[in-house]
Write a protein that holds these residues in place. Structure first.
Motif, mmCIF file in Angstrom:
data_model
loop_
_atom_site.group_PDB
_atom_site.id
_atom_site.type_symbol
_atom_site.label_atom_id
_atom_site.label_comp_id
_atom_site.label_asym_id
_atom_site.label_seq_id
_atom_site.Cartn_x
_atom_site.Cartn_y
_atom_site.Cartn_z
ATOM 1 N N ASP A 90 60.254 -135.798 51.175
ATOM 2 C CA ASP A 90 58.800 -135.653 51.195
ATOM 3 C C ASP A 90 58.363 -134.208 50.995
ATOM 4 O OD1 ASP A 90 58.207 -138.326 51.409
ATOM 5 O OD2 ASP A 90 58.358 -138.330 53.595
ATOM 6 N N PHE A 94 55.966 -133.302 47.879
ATOM 7 C CA PHE A 94 54.640 -132.815 48.272
ATOM 8 C C PHE A 94 53.861 -132.253 47.076
ATOM 9 C CE2 PHE A 94 51.581 -129.806 49.926
ATOM 10 C CZ PHE A 94 51.090 -130.415 51.053
ATOM 11 N N GLY A 95 54.555 -131.428 46.272
ATOM 12 C CA GLY A 95 53.898 -130.813 45.122
ATOM 13 C C GLY A 95 53.360 -131.841 44.131
ATOM 14 N N ARG A 97 52.692 -134.908 44.653
ATOM 15 C CA ARG A 97 51.636 -135.699 45.305
ATOM 16 C C ARG A 97 50.311 -134.955 45.240
ATOM 17 N NH1 ARG A 97 50.442 -139.907 46.124
ATOM 18 N NH2 ARG A 97 50.015 -140.156 48.333
ATOM 19 N N CYS A 98 50.358 -133.625 45.392
ATOM 20 C CA CYS A 98 49.130 -132.833 45.328
ATOM 21 C C CYS A 98 48.536 -132.863 43.923
ATOM 22 C CB CYS A 98 49.391 -131.387 45.736
ATOM 23 S SG CYS A 98 49.686 -131.211 47.498
ATOM 24 N N ARG A 99 49.368 -133.156 42.933
ATOM 25 C CA ARG A 99 48.858 -133.260 41.553
ATOM 26 C C ARG A 99 48.545 -134.710 41.234
ATOM 27 N NH1 ARG A 99 48.943 -128.264 40.865
ATOM 28 N NH2 ARG A 99 50.811 -126.975 41.002
ATOM 29 N N ARG A 142 61.770 -127.959 45.787
ATOM 30 C CA ARG A 142 60.350 -128.182 46.045
ATOM 31 C C ARG A 142 59.492 -127.349 45.098
ATOM 32 N NH1 ARG A 142 57.559 -126.753 51.806
ATOM 33 N NH2 ARG A 142 57.949 -124.631 51.066
ATOM 34 N N THR A 146 57.232 -129.022 41.012
ATOM 35 C CA THR A 146 55.831 -128.959 40.581
ATOM 36 C C THR A 146 55.726 -128.580 39.100
ATOM 37 O OG1 THR A 146 55.683 -126.636 41.206
ATOM 38 C CG2 THR A 146 55.063 -128.245 42.874
#
Lengths: 344, 242
Positions: A90, A94-95, A97-99, A142, A146
């Motif tokens: 996760d 995270f990256g 998901r933020c996009r 991580r 992105t």
């Protein structure tokens, strides 16, 4: 995705003002003593610190007016800053998901990246269950997940023990080679810089003092800090042919033939110490007093004062023979052929 | 000793023989239900308003921040009755905001259940804000920076990174806030009055009973004590200690 930046940040008692460029695929190491402004530079590039003046252009696009979340710059922080409440998977997801990548797809991407850094078996683990080297690789995955346009690494190996460091450095080298964008790497360890970077930028007191590839910098240091880093005695003086006169009047005979302001450098191993004034070949000799004696690899590093403050490396046997201890007066010599002079 | 002796006195003087029938009196149940409901709603209101306020106080640097922080703690030192009067002046039918609310929406807060919630939230809010602000200051703001470099907006970073990290602090603040709201008396009776079933919470019922029937007051107090201690103990084990 080439980087063109001039960064100016003013803080109380500190000012950073440097120009920085990096080409796609290039790894640039920012090297400098503590407090030189290395981390400040990274924070400014990432948008975590506002520029007081200057600009950041990545591939022709101005980045400095953008908030950090809009810059698409991957950052690996010194202590990684993995989110402690999220699993490795996760954290990496995270990256994406933020996009606004759908959850399943973000997790698939994360899984791929963790596999690529060799952590396929650790996806469910929380950061506190990971070793230092594993956490470092999760942090790298991580940042890369992105698909950043540029990668910033802040002392990526500093938190690791010596053994892990060796393995992790080799792996990091591979991942950096595969990354298409520019990478800026901050370190205070010259070995990291030499092993990982294509080009070094030396920063001291918020200024760039020297830049170039590893060979140039190790051969021709331009400041005391760099000279110490690469283990050379360094002086600045005026050359007239082979003779260089230092500001206090001391004259060194060198192997070069220069005119005007020059740097003079020679390795500590080129310095020989004698109990009495030697006669014969060495062109440079002067009386000196031992100030400190310390271990340096297999040899002993002797710091001396006198007309020419100098560091010398001698064998333990020679040190015993000469009775080298603080306060001991000796004669130091260095052959002209060992002394390099280059334009300041 | 000082803390437990009054509680012991309450237990000793309790009319144990008539306790069962007294407990089933409808008034007690209604007051208890109203107390639990309003205290919980007040806690929700405090969470919605207080957590963002705590974030602003902990993370942003702006002129007047110290003043705002001082103002947040005002309800702590203000006698609750004065708080109730102040609320009346603002939300009363002829108050600054109350008049506008009444004319525009036909909504009037004083002497309603919603008024109880407002009064309790007003008094209990500082407990939550102080606890959450403390938790935020103790948490590493650099996690938010890391989230930002991964593309998270401030709100996303707060929701997905900061909030989970400070969850124990928020829970502790919410429990304190709820406990304070449950025991609220002064502001409630001033602003919302004392109407059984509508605004008469347990503390108000205890006060009223005290003037007529000491035993009834003791029973009500015991119930309030048992419920609050029970719930707090359960929550404490679950969240605060974790």
């Amino acid at each position: 995705m080439s980087l063109r930046a001039r960064l100016s940040v003013r803080r109380e008692g500190f000012g950073l003002d440097i120009a920085l460029t990096a080409e796609p695929g290039e790894v640039v190491a920012l090297l400098g003593p503590n407090g030189a402004g290395k981390t400040t530079t990274l924070r400014a590039l990432a948008g975590l610190l506002r520029l007081d003046d200057g600009h950041i252009t990545l591939d022709g696009v101005r980045l400095d007016p953008l908030a950090p979340e809009q810059r698409r710059i991957g950052v690996v922080f010194q202590d990684y800053l993995l989110f402690p409440h999220l699993s490795a998977l996760d954290n990496v997801a995270f990256g994406p998901r933020c996009r606004h990548v759908p959850k399943a797809e973000a997790r698939r991407t994360a899984q791929e990246w963790l596999t690529r850094v060799g952590l396929a078996d650790h996806v469910r683990k929380k950061p506190r269950q990971l070793s230092g080297g594993q956490a470092q690789r999760v942090a790298l995955a991580r940042a890369l997940a992105t698909e950043p346009r540029m990668l910033l690494l802040d002392e990526p190996l500093a938190a690791l023990d010596a053994r892990t460091r060796l393995d992790t450095r080799a792996q990091l080298r591979g991942h950096l080679a595969a990354f298409p964008g520019a990478t800026i790497l901050v370190t205070h360890d010259p070995l990291d810089a030499l092993m990982l970077a294509d080009r070094l930028v030396i920063i001291e007191d918020g200024r760039v003092v020297q830049t170039g590839d590893a060979a140039t910098i190790t051969a021709q240091p331009r400041t005391d800090y760099v000279a110490r880093l690469v283990g050379l005695n360094l002086y600045r003086g005026r050359a007239e042919g082979a003779t260089v006169t230092l500001p206090d009047g001391f004259a060194l005979v060198t192997a070069g033939d220069e005119q005007g302001e020059v740097f003079v450098a020679f390795p500590p191993s080129a310095v020989a110490l004698f109990a009495t004034r030697p006669d014969g070949s060495p062109r440079n000799s002067w009386p000196a007093t031992v100030t400190t004696v310390s271990r340096h690899g297999d040899a002993l590093r002797i710091e001396l004062t006198g007309p020419l403050p100098v560091a010398a490396d001698v064998t333990p046997a020679a040190a015993v023979h000469l009775g080298l201890e603080p306060g001991r007066e000796v004669w130091a010599t260095v052959k002209a052929t060992e002394v390099r002079a280059y334009r300041a | 000793m000082f803390l437990t002796l009054p509680l012991a006195g309450l237990l000793i003087r309790a009319p144990w023989s008539t306790l069962p029938e007294r407990l089933t009196e409808p008034g007690i149940l209604a007051a208890l239900r109203l107390s639990l409901l309003t205290a919980s709603l007040a806690t929700v209101v405090c969470l919605i308003l207080g957590v963002p306020l705590a974030w602003v106080l902990a993370r942003l640097h702006f002129p007047g921040r110290r003043l705002v922080r001082a103002l947040v703690t005002v309800p702590l030192v203000l006698p609750p009755v004065v708080g109730g009067v102040a609320l009346l002046l603002v939300f009363g039918r002829r108050g600054l905001i109350g008049g506008w609310l009444d004319q525009t929406f036909g909504v009037s807060l004083p002497f309603t259940t919603a008024g109880v919630v407002v009064a309790e939230a007003f008094v209990a809010m500082p407990f939550l804000v102080i606890a959450v602000e403390g938790a935020l200051r103790g948490s590493d703001a650099r996690y938010e920076e890391a989230a930002a470099t991964l593309g998270a907006s401030r709100w996303t970073a707060f929701r997905r990174v900061t909030l989970p990290l400070i969850a124990p602090g928020v829970a502790a603040g919410a429990v304190l806030c709820w406990a304070r709201a449950l025991g609220e008396f002064g502001a409630t009776i001033t602003f919302a009055g004392n109407f059984p079933g509508r605004t008469q919470t347990m503390p108000l019922a205890v006060y009223l009973a005290l003037e007529q029937d000491l035993d009834a007051a003791i029973v009500l107090s015991l119930v309030l004590l048992a419920v609050s201690v029970g719930i707090l103990a359960a929550l404490r084990d679950k969240w605060v200690a974790a």
